[in-house]
Design an enzyme around this catalytic site. Structure first.
Site: not given
Ligand code: GTP
Ligand code: SPV
Ligand code: MN
Length: 612
Positions: A223, A252, A299, A391
């Site tokens: 995964y 990150h 990311d 994802r």
């Molecule tokens: P990784 O890929 O794990 O590193 O995560 P990421 O930081 O790219 O997270 P992502 O943008 O996919 O957001 C993850 C969650 O946060 C989702 O369920 C979104 O709906 C929520 N989210 C993102 N932006 C906001 C915001 O401005 N407000 C709220 N309340 N939720 C948010």
């Molecule tokens: C995170 O967990 O911050 C991700 C997903 O971007 S993974 O590639 O599984 O780490």
């Molecule tokens: Mn990430």
């Protein structure tokens, strides 16, 4: 029949260098696959591997989305496993208190028997890849060996994979070796064969990094970051070590380009912990007129000082491995629209008409679904239909918001860096750091409520400095010192640092801030600040907006929202400061003196606020 050295040498492409062929041979002799296959990255190859994955039952074709597939993982293999992730540096103190450390020789002694024969009955795929545009100065090469077609097809989206990368390696460019096995051989040492399963993996998992020899060995998981080794293992854990040694930054962070109504262009990076909104912000559609956001990365950022002394960022990845739940036409239409073809979906639900669905995609859930475990699901089931860390994997240029500069090998010049996390209380919507060193303190002290992106207690508050807690390949305190050094070199060319928090809640537990497209309002204020267009109020956490300067036009915010968004309670912050002191103590005398100075200054601001 396991493949032998002669066959491997004969089967290697002409462009493969002798050292690479030798390494592949060594790993094949250990893991004992039936065959070795060198990926060329072609579409013909992609189509053939997809067809194989469909035939084996691992990939479920999605009629509504050409070239797209649903994959269901083993329910015990759904996220990064931080407890099984190791930094195997020669000295324990070089891994530091935030990483699991293991002695490199001991770890190899543990791993070798596990890898011995781990690919029996399977094919070993050789994936040459580039992190960053092919041949770019900031880009770096790697080779992942894996026994998973799922990994090959995901790496093909997430990196520049294939013949071109192999050619650069053949020309003598530096590359990082990375070995991955799902740890589910189809044949045992006595030659007894067993059937494959749709998601092979092993109960035992090891995600290991050797910072001195710059190798990655990953066992037992298929995964995400556990298995797509170009991503967290290379582009963050190993790259952070390279960056420390060579004077750059591996972070990150998302990267975005934002253009204002006056046509001025800015670039931002933002470090938020996993599943805290990077993909969403990178694809932001501003709700304020005249503003436009384009995506460079969602990311990871690799950043270096350029010839004009400014800090330049590239996105080392070629695709998005994004969180599905919560992605909707309201929250992130750009992402949703990008997923209409050539996308791999992992652990989302299947609709009766052969499409995908996840929590939050539409307001009304479908009446019937097959959930991520393959069971019938209805809205009455009482469990989510998709795993919270389900994802999508999609090429970056399928997002309509992709910036024309996203593949510029020299990167984009960074004006602003944001640090954020999920904080229900205490941390205001936005505050500006007093200077670079204060910004480093802010980054170093970020806490955030844990999400489903890793195993562990979702919702519990934990320190996640620079959103790098699970990704820093060396001692976190040395990493902080590195950030201070970089700031010194950048001098007055350094980006401005702000802290943001989209996740503050009221006493009833409701979000105070609408978030998503409205986050552009906070960024607008930051840009007005760096242009000297608005004053700010000196406060405990940094400089906060004067009421009225934060553009809330067109928002229907209840009376008193500004006060709640920017409330800085000296008592609560005094507790934060005590916790920070305790946190720093874990790192002993490695903590840079400047962080202690910053903590004293924070305490002074708290004391002043108490008196006011
Ligand atoms: P990784 O890929 O794990 O590193 O995560 P990421 O930081 O790219 O997270 P992502 O943008 O996919 O957001 C993850 C969650 O946060 C989702 O369920 C979104 O709906 C929520 N989210 C993102 N932006 C906001 C915001 O401005 N407000 C709220 N309340 N939720 C948010
Ligand atoms: C995170 O967990 O911050 C991700 C997903 O971007 S993974 O590639 O599984 O780490
Ligand atoms: Mn990430």
């Amino acid at each position: 029949m396991t493949v032998d050295a002669t066959e491997i040498q004969q089967g290697a492409p002409a462009a493969a260098s002798a050292d690479l062929v030798e390494w592949v041979t060594t790993v094949a002799e250990l893991t004992k696959p039936d065959a070795v296959y060198w990926c060329d990255g072609s579409e013909e190859e992609r189509d053939r591997l997809r067809a194989e994955a469909v035939a084996s039952g691992q990939f479920i074709p999605l009629e509504k989305r050409p070239g797209s597939f649903l994959v269901r993982s083993d329910p015990a293999d759904v996220a990064r496993v931080e407890s099984r992730t190791f930094i195997c540096s020669e000295k324990e103190e070089d891994a530091g208190p935030t990483n699991n450390w293991a002695d490199p020789a001991e770890m190899k002694a543990t791993l070798m028997p596990l890898f011995d024969g781990s690919m029996r009955g399977r094919t070993l795929y050789v994936i040459p890849f580039s992190m960053g545009p092919l041949g770019g100065n900031i880009s770096r090469l790697g080779v992942e060996l894996t026994d998973s077609i799922y990994v090959v097809l995901n790496m093909r989206i997430m990196t520049r994979m294939g013949a071109e990368a192999l050619k650069l390696i053949g020309e003598g460019q530096y590359w990082v070796p990375a070995v991955h096995t799902v740890g589910y051989p189809l044949v045992d040492a006595d030659g007894n064969r067993r059937d494959d399963v749709t998601w092979p993996c092993n109960e035992e998992k090891y995600i290991t990094h050797f910072p001195e020899t710059r190798e990655i060995w990953s066992y037992g998981s298929g995964y995400g970051g556990n298995a797509l080794l170009g991503k967290k293992c290379y582009a963050l854990r190993i790259a952070s070590v390279l960056a420390r040694d060579e004077g750059w930054l591996a972070e990150h962070m998302l990267i975005l380009k934002i253009t204002g109504p006056d046509g001025r262009v800015y670039h931002l990076t933002a470090a938020f912990p996993s599943a805290c909104g990077k993909t969403n912000l990178a694809m932001l559609r501003p709700t304020i007129p005249g503003w436009k956001v384009e995506t460079v990365g969602d990311d990871i950022a690799w950043m270096r000082q350029g010839e004009d002394d400014r800090l330049y960022a590239i996105n080392p990845e070629a695709g998005f491995f994004g969180v599905a739940p919560g992605t909707s036409l309201d929250t992130n239409p750009t992402a949703l629209e990008a997923l209409d073809h050539d996308t791999i979906f992992t652990n989302v639900a299947l609709t009766d008409d052969g499409d995908v669905w996840w929590e939050g995609m539409t307001k009304e859930p479908p009446a019937h679904l097959i959930d991520w475990r393959g069971n019938d699901w209805t809205p009455e089931s009482g469990v989510p239909s998709s795993h919270p860390n389900s994802r999508f994997t999609v090429r970056a240029d399928q997002a309509a918001s992709i910036s024309p500069e996203w593949e510029d090998p020299t990167g984009v010049p960074i004006d602003v860096i944001l640090f954020g996390g999920r904080r229900a209380s205490n941390v205001p919507l936005i505050s500006e750091s007093y200077d670079w060193n204060h910004g480093v303190f802010v980054g170093a002290t970020v806490s955030s409520e844990q999400t489903a992106a890793a195993e562990g207690a979702v919702g519990s508050l934990r320190r996640d400095p620079f959103a790098m807690l699970p990704f820093c390949g060396y001692n976190m305190a040395d990493y902080w010192a590195h950030w201070f050094r970089v700031g010194e070199k950048l001098g007055d060319k350094a980006p401005h640092i702000f802290q943001v928090n989209w996740f503050r809640k009221d006493s009833e537990g409701n979000w105070l801030w609408p978030g998503f497209g409205d986050n552009a309002r906070a960024i607008e204020w930051a840009l007005r600040r760096i242009n000297g267009e608005v004053e700010a109020v000196d406060a405990i956490s940094g400089r906060i907006p004067v009421e009225g300067d934060l553009n809330t036009e067109g928002l229907d915010l209840p009376e008193g929202t500004y006060e709640k968004l920017f409330a800085l309670d000296p008592e609560a912050w005094s507790v934060e400061a005590d916790l920070t002191e305790e946190y720093f103590a874990k790192f002993g005398d490695k903590v840079p003196a400047e962080l202690h100075t910053q903590l004293e200054q924070l305490r002074a601001r708290i004391a002043a606020a108490r008196e006011a």
